[in-house]
Design a protein around this motif. Structure first.
Motif, mmCIF file in Angstrom:
data_model
loop_
_atom_site.group_PDB
_atom_site.id
_atom_site.type_symbol
_atom_site.label_atom_id
_atom_site.label_comp_id
_atom_site.label_asym_id
_atom_site.label_seq_id
_atom_site.Cartn_x
_atom_site.Cartn_y
_atom_site.Cartn_z
ATOM 1 N N UNK A 116 0.832 -1.201 0.000
ATOM 2 C CA UNK A 116 0.000 0.000 0.000
ATOM 3 C C UNK A 116 0.866 1.251 0.000
ATOM 4 N N UNK A 117 0.443 2.222 -0.787
ATOM 5 C CA UNK A 117 1.101 3.524 -0.774
ATOM 6 C C UNK A 117 0.054 4.593 -1.063
ATOM 7 N N UNK A 118 0.404 5.818 -0.762
ATOM 8 C CA UNK A 118 -0.510 6.934 -0.959
ATOM 9 C C UNK A 118 0.329 8.188 -1.191
ATOM 10 N N UNK A 119 -0.352 9.309 -1.475
ATOM 11 C CA UNK A 119 0.366 10.560 -1.728
ATOM 12 C C UNK A 119 -0.250 11.666 -0.884
ATOM 13 N N UNK A 120 0.613 12.370 -0.162
ATOM 14 C CA UNK A 120 0.165 13.544 0.586
ATOM 15 C C UNK A 120 0.407 14.791 -0.264
ATOM 16 N N UNK A 121 -0.325 15.860 0.056
ATOM 17 C CA UNK A 121 -0.194 17.094 -0.726
ATOM 18 C C UNK A 121 0.418 18.202 0.127
ATOM 19 N N UNK A 122 0.754 19.299 -0.528
ATOM 20 C CA UNK A 122 1.565 20.346 0.083
ATOM 21 C C UNK A 122 0.821 21.685 0.015
ATOM 22 N N UNK A 123 0.868 22.472 1.089
ATOM 23 C CA UNK A 123 0.134 23.739 1.067
ATOM 24 C C UNK A 123 0.798 24.819 0.206
#
Length: 358
Positions: free
Chosen positions: A287-294
């Motif tokens: 499992x993997x995912x992607x976080x986002x940046x402000x």
């Protein structure tokens, strides 16, 4: 089970939402609390996925070659992910293909909308995965295209702006397929199979190869959403060219999320569900995912190297023993992909649900 011809709701471009400057994201991008990124569940920041120098595979010293093969074997068994350097792709190609896609996503909307995609193939400019009406969406746009088999490749479906994009993507694609062929042979040998076992199982020269370019716009509330929900990749293996300037990929390990730190001109490789099936879960997709940046957008290129879509995939007979019975039924990649596409990213639940009852 067929695939609907259109999306269940009007498509909204996440880049357009980001560019409004609104401080609050729409409700349909807010993840349930259990799925939101959390700094409280992060391992020490010095942990990273394994790094493999691929020049060791062609070293004149047998000991170096063996050590490199062993490094890859351990990474596949223990992580399902690793980064490769000295992989044979020129640095200027690696930088150039990422930046030319960044330029595409900054073209005027009418240029991009010419390539708006539909769920029947996903090919083109898109903003959602999965077909569930009212689903919670990811904070990303993307572009999906086919490279192999050549019968599916249609340059008219590749962007014509920037003007050199098609040429650069063609060169990059050829190099990624070469890299895929090398690693399939390494995986086969490491699993104790014939050196060409996986290549033949994937269809010989008739493999599938397709690219999804991910664009993650700036997000005012990155703690509430994800750029890409948790999932394992449905295909054979994936080659990810990350954004070297902004981390975002997270890999699940021991119930924690490890944020991958990209290395200069490195390419991230991960095992997909089909290799998990063929190896009878000796190698596991993770499992993997992607976080986002402000504050910063991100661009990454995920190249999927897959079995020929109509070949039956099942555990290699050589890996089946009384102690390790076959875990999975036979299924074509086409059947599996359709199963995935209708549901969207769902962690590891898809491949796990296929396991034969023991």
């Amino acid at each position: 089970m067929g695939c609907p011809r259109d999306w269940p709701e009007p498509v909204v471009r996440v880049q357009s939402l980001s560019e409004t400057g609104e401080p609050i994201i729409p409700e349909r991008y807010i993840k349930p609390p259990s799925d939101r990124p959390s700094l409280n569940n992060s391992p020490p920041s010095d942990i990273n996925i394994p790094l493999v120098d691929m020049s060791g595979l062609t070293d004149s010293d047998h000991t170096v070659r063996e050590a490199t093969m062993n490094q890859i074997s351990i990474a596949c068994r223990e992580w399902g992910f690793f980064q490769v350097v000295n992989h044979g792709l020129k640095p200027e190609l690696v930088d150039g293909v990422r930046e030319i896609w960044r330029e595409f996503f900054h073209e005027p909307m009418d240029v991009k909308q010419k390539y708006a995609n539909l769920p029947i193939t996903y090919e083109g400019y898109g903003s959602r995965l999965g077909l569930q009406k009212g689903a919670i969406l990811d904070w990303s746009d993307y572009y999906f295209l086919h490279y192999l088999p050549s019968s599916l490749k249609d340059h008219r479906k590749w962007p014509d702006k920037p003007s050199s994009l098609r040429e650069v993507v063609e060169e990059y694609s050829k190099e990624i397929v070469r890299l895929g062929n090398v690693l399939l042979e390494v995986f086969s040998i490491n699993l104790g199979l014939r050196h060409d076992y996986l290549q033949k199982t994937f269809g010989g020269e008739d493999v599938g190869a397709c690219l999804r370019v991910n664009f993650y716009p700036k997000c005012p509330q990155p703690d509430l959403t994800l750029g890409l929900s948790s999932h394992s990749d449905p295909g054979g293996m994936t080659f990810l060219l990350p954004d070297e300037n902004v981390s975002g990929l997270q890999v699940r390990r021991n119930e924690q999320w490890v944020t991958v730190k990209p290395v200069r001109h490195g390419i991230i490789v991960n095992i997909g569900d089909q290799i998990q099936v063929i190896s009878n879960a000796i190698y596991k997709s993770v499992e993997h995912r992607v976080i986002v940046n402000p504050n910063r957008e991100r661009v990454s290129l995920a190249y999927f190297y897959n079995p020929k879509s109509d070949l039956l995939i099942h555990p290699a007979p050589e890996l089946i023993t009384p102690e390790a019975p076959s875990l999975y039924p036979s299924m074509t990649f086409d059947e599996y992909r359709l199963f995935i596409r209708t549901r969207g990213p769902q962690g590891k639940s898809q491949v796990e649900s296929l396991k034969s009852p023991r």
